[in-house]
Write a protein that holds these residues in place. Structure first.
Motif: not given
Length: 209
Positions: A82-110
């Protein structure tokens, strides 16, 4: 401890919501994009907030209270951004086809701890979080994660809007500057949540539900 007193408006703000009988920890978007050097939202000093969030999670697990995680995910090409990714372009890092693993959680869910996927700032908007918490009998939402001025703030406000008691733990949140962090905590404490210290939150979570 509250971060804001009555101030010039007397008792108009900063009432106390208090703790209910059944708290849950909601860890908001604590992922590599914020906590790793070079991440698109890298924080200047994420270590203390990560450590404090981990302490909350450990306490909740010890007391038998729910822990819920949130993560930002977008479809290829950001079709659901939606419009959120236009306002904050860096959110593109969380797209499923984005390079890297920036969306990976820092702590491990149990095991069995839900990970709520979201596309916007609030963990409640367009997600299953509210019915999940209701189904677990939760009445108090203990908020940790990032960033204080963004997704933490939006989540705390919507927790209140959804009938939960939001408790924002000041040491377990972080932002891109100390001023943003402190100013948003002060405003949250005045109008939308109880801002509490880690030392206050831990005994509530360690106490069996």
């Amino acid at each position: 401890m509250s971060v804001a007193g009555p101030g010039p408006h007397g008792t108009a703000f900063s009432g106390r919501l208090g703790w209910g009988a059944r708290p849950a920890v909601v860890v908001v978007d604590l992922c590599r994009a914020y906590t790793e050097p070079g991440g698109p939202f890298a924080l200047p000093d994420p270590g203390p907030a990560v450590e404090a969030a981990g302490a909350l999670v450990d306490a909740a697990r010890a007391g038998g209270h729910p822990v819920v995680w949130t993560a930002v995910r977008y479809a290829r090409g950001l079709a659901d951004g939606g419009l959120f990714v236009r306002k904050v372009p860096a959110l593109a890092a969380f797209a499923e086809d984005a390079p890297g693993e920036w969306g990976e959680l820092t702590l491990e869910p149990g095991p069995g701890e839900p990970v709520v996927v979201k596309q916007y700032a609030s963990a409640f908007f367009g997600t299953t979080l509210a019915p999940t918490l209701t189904g677990l009998g939760v009445d108090t939402v203990v908020v940790a994660g990032v960033s204080t001025s963004g997704c933490v703030r939006a989540t705390a406000m919507d927790a209140l809007n959804s009938g939960f008691r939001p408790q924002v733990v000041r040491q377990a949140c972080a932002d891109r500057s100390p001023a943003l962090h402190e100013n948003n905590l002060a405003d949250l404490d005045a109008k939308y949540a109880d801002v509490v210290d880690l030392a206050e939150a831990l005994p509530h979570l360690q106490r069996p539900g």
